[in-house]
Design an enzyme around this catalytic site. Structure first.
Site, short mmCIF file in Angstrom:
data_model
loop_
_atom_site.label_atom_id
_atom_site.label_comp_id
_atom_site.label_asym_id
_atom_site.label_seq_id
_atom_site.Cartn_x
_atom_site.Cartn_y
_atom_site.Cartn_z
N GLU A 29 -3.91 4.94 -3.09
CA GLU A 29 -4.08 3.49 -2.92
C GLU A 29 -4.07 2.77 -4.26
O GLU A 29 -3.49 1.69 -4.39
CB GLU A 29 -5.38 3.19 -2.17
CG GLU A 29 -5.59 1.71 -1.90
CD GLU A 29 -4.53 1.12 -1.00
OE1 GLU A 29 -3.94 0.09 -1.38
OE2 GLU A 29 -4.29 1.67 0.08
N LYS A 49 7.71 -1.55 -2.24
CA LYS A 49 6.36 -1.77 -1.71
C LYS A 49 6.14 -0.99 -0.42
O LYS A 49 5.05 -0.44 -0.20
CB LYS A 49 6.12 -3.26 -1.48
CG LYS A 49 5.93 -4.06 -2.74
CD LYS A 49 5.67 -5.52 -2.36
CE LYS A 49 5.18 -6.33 -3.50
NZ LYS A 49 4.80 -7.70 -3.08
#
Length: 117
Positions: A63, A88
């Site tokens: 993350e 992304k």
């Protein structure tokens, strides 16, 4: 020693920024803190407990990398760009795979604790 000190400060700054700016990072840190006592209850061995906590920590690592990619991409351009969107999406997919892996580790450990395996 000075290099190590500077690296430590950079780590603290990066983590502090990620915590302030990303809800997902805050949620995963909460999950990491929660995983320690839960791993103690669910894990049948010390190594299994370490593995369970490490699986959640791995999700946080992925993350943080995904967040860094997104922040950099947003800095490059605010316009909609197909290629940046794909980058992304790949970062998001990496987080998804890490979450799936962690979930499977925890399910396996739970099944092991219940005597199903």
């Amino acid at each position: 020693m000075l290099r190590l000190w500077r690296a430590t400060i950079n780590t603290r700054n990066g983590l502090a920024f990620a915590i302030r700016s990303e809800q997902a990072v805050r949620e995963e840190i909460f999950a990491l803190v929660l995983s320690v006592p839960l791993a103690w209850l669910i894990g049948t061995t010390t190594m299994r407990r370490v593995e369970l906590v490490a699986a959640v920590a791995f999700v946080l690592v992925v993350e943080l990398l995904n967040t860094a990619i997104e922040k950099l991409a947003d800095r490059l351009t605010t316009d909609h760009d197909l290629k940046i969107g794909q980058v992304k999406d790949m970062g998001s997919a990496a987080v998804g795979v890490a979450l799936l892996m962690a979930g499977l580790f925890w399910l396996f450990a739970l099944a092991e604790r219940m005597g199903a395996i």
